[in-house]
Design an enzyme around this catalytic site. Structure first.
Site, short mmCIF file in Angstrom:
data_model
loop_
_atom_site.label_atom_id
_atom_site.label_comp_id
_atom_site.label_asym_id
_atom_site.label_seq_id
_atom_site.Cartn_x
_atom_site.Cartn_y
_atom_site.Cartn_z
CE1 TYR A 143 -3.71 2.47 0.46
CE2 TYR A 143 -2.49 3.30 2.35
CZ TYR A 143 -3.51 3.43 1.44
OH TYR A 143 -4.34 4.52 1.50
CG ASP A 235 5.96 4.13 0.85
OD1 ASP A 235 6.18 4.90 1.80
OD2 ASP A 235 4.83 3.87 0.42
CE LYS A 264 1.52 5.67 8.17
NZ LYS A 264 0.09 5.58 8.40
N1 PLP Z 1 2.85 4.47 2.09
C1 PLP Z 1 2.73 3.60 3.09
C2 PLP Z 1 3.73 2.49 3.23
C3 PLP Z 1 1.68 3.71 4.01
O1 PLP Z 1 1.56 2.82 4.99
C4 PLP Z 1 0.76 4.78 3.86
C5 PLP Z 1 -0.34 4.93 4.81
O2 PLP Z 1 -0.50 4.24 5.79
C6 PLP Z 1 0.93 5.67 2.80
C7 PLP Z 1 1.98 5.50 1.94
C8 PLP Z 1 -0.03 6.79 2.62
O3 PLP Z 1 0.13 7.75 3.63
P1 PLP Z 1 -1.06 8.72 4.02
O4 PLP Z 1 -2.11 7.89 4.67
O5 PLP Z 1 -0.43 9.73 4.93
O6 PLP Z 1 -1.54 9.35 2.77
#
Ligand code: PLP
Length: 446
Positions: A143, A235, A264
């Site tokens: 994700y 990521d 985060k």
């Molecule tokens: N990338 C990863 C690995 C994530 O776990 C998340 C969200 O949990 C995101 C991107 C997206 O971040 P956001 O929810 O701040 O848009």
């Protein structure tokens, strides 16, 4: 436990918010979500006044727990009182950028945005702009936020959008491969290498894991990217400043990605995202480069103050020692409990992240290799059946988790991840007593 206020708030919410929530996962808890009144340390107090040990921790951003240290609180309050934002630069953005560049090995320059999603959207656009290519390799079951390029399921030959509202033409440019399968990565590059702009991967699959990279996996991705002129994007929205401490997961694993996305923790609990990496790439963002990127709230002073002070607090205190030690204790305790109560289940995690994956009963029981969380170790007798990638969690007993286990944990006063796919996070606000109480609750609920 009286939860009537949460119940009636959810009833009201269902009339005005789709699914009663503003982000899907919050509606996962059965039979209805817990509405939070306030946080304290590692705990939250709900709208009915019930107190819980909270391992959700805002879905990861709250490394320090619910109580901001004085320095963070003072910085946030003074920024907010001096006018919340300006649409013009502030010193804070420079300082925060300098901090990240100093500590994260591959990051020489960074652009702050407002969410992890915005970070991954911009990183993909950047990789396409830099390489002049369209295709993005992602991991099945991974994700990267609510965005068109990565909400894609299927395989290399049959990618398709995983959400309504996304044109199939987006998915045509996305190549989903299984995490931890170097041959699948090689095949994808053999077939499409000249069209691949980037590989987008979590260094440790934390969103749908938790799965460690098998030895040499990221090195294979690095080599393929080098050979074919593609970029490696890590990521680190979850792992950044949590796994590996201030050097992030890439420092811990010794991998040198071209671009890294953050979110985060770097916002200290306020909305944030960021794209960092080598200057030659990050400078391709506008205004220096041709890849358009902008945002009214980007580099928001309150967020920058909270993020920078949080990271500085981590640098000056025993934050990582504390959270990683509690993470170790809880994983070790869970391993013992599972041996008695549910030997087919698997404890996973690393640093301050943990989870029990409800692997199915035809899987062989755990042995000593899993003592502090399954590390996807190929010498382990259980290697063939342990969860090695996000998609393996999908095959677990997710309904049992949602309908039986989690509601019972709530009754016991413990909030664990809202569904089986998310992780649990240890914060600086948690104590050894919280770990003990949580382990007792697991014993009851399993
Ligand atoms: N990338 C990863 C690995 C994530 O776990 C998340 C969200 O949990 C995101 C991107 C997206 O971040 P956001 O929810 O701040 O848009």
């Amino acid at each position: 436990m009286n939860r009537d206020t949460s119940r009636s708030l959810y009833d009201r919410a269902l009339s005005v918010l789709p699914g009663g929530v503003n982000s899907s996962v919050r509606a996962a808890p059965q039979p209805y979500p817990t509405f939070v009144e306030r946080g304290e340390g590692g705990h939250v107090i709900d709208a009915d006044g019930n107190r819980y040990i909270d391992w959700v921790q805002g879905l990861g951003p709250l490394l320090l727990g619910h109580d901001m240290p004085e320095s963070v609180q003072a910085a946030v309050q003074s920024r907010a009182s001096e006018g919340p934002m300006y649409g013009m630069p502030t010193e804070l953005e420079v300082e925060h950028a300098e901090f990240v560049c100093r500590h994260v090995p591959s990051v020489e320059m960074i652009r702050f945005v407002n969410s992890g999603t915005e970070a991954t959207v911009s990183a993909v656009r950047l990789a396409r702009g830099v390489t002049g290519r369209n295709k993005i390799v992602v991991m099945q079951g991974g994700y990267h936020g609510a965005q068109e390029n990565t909400l894609v399921e299927g395989d290399t030959d049959h990618p398709k959008p995983s959400s309504a509202g996304i044109p199939g033409s987006f998915a045509e440019h996305t190549i989903p491969i299984p995490f931890n399968d170097p041959d699948a990565a090689r095949r994808a590059f053999e077939e499409h290498g000249d069209d691949i702009a980037a590989v987008l991967v979590e260094p440790v699959q934390a969103n749908m894991g938790i799965a460690h990279p098998l030895e040499g996996y990221h090195e294979t991705l690095e080599e393929l990217c080098d050979d074919y002129g593609s970029l490696l994007i890590f990521d680190e929205v979850i792992t950044g400043f949590r796994v590996g401490g201030l050097q992030c997961a890439q420092g811990k694993l010794g991998v040198d990605p071209d671009i890294t996305t953050f979110g985060k923790i770097i916002g200290g609990g306020f909305p944030v995202g960021a794209i960092g990496g080598k200057t030659e790439y990050i400078e391709q963002f506008s205004p220096t480069g041709d890849v358009f990127q902008a945002g009214t709230f980007s580099g928001h002073p309150v967020t920058m103050a909270a993020g920078l002070e949080t990271l500085q607090f981590c640098a000056e205190n025993d934050v990582y020692d504390h959270v990683n030690e509690l993470g170790r204790q809880i994983r070790a305790g869970l391993t013992d409990i599972l041996a008695d109560h549910a030997p087919e289940y698997t404890v996973v995690g690393t640093d301050s992240i943990f989870k029990v994956v409800f692997t199915r009963s035809d899987d062989p029981p755990q042995d000593d290799c899993c003592a502090n969380g399954c590390r996807q170790d190929s010498s382990c007798s259980r290697f063939d059946s342990c969860p090695k990638r996000g998609t393996d969690v999908k095959k677990a007993e997710t309904e049992r988790y949602a309908r039986l286990f989690r509601p019972e944990m709530v009754e016991q006063g413990v909030l664990v991840s809202q569904n089986q796919f998310e992780a649990n996070f240890v914060s600086y606000g948690h104590t050894e007593d919280d770990v003990e109480e949580t382990l007792e609750a697991y014993k009851e609920a399993l």
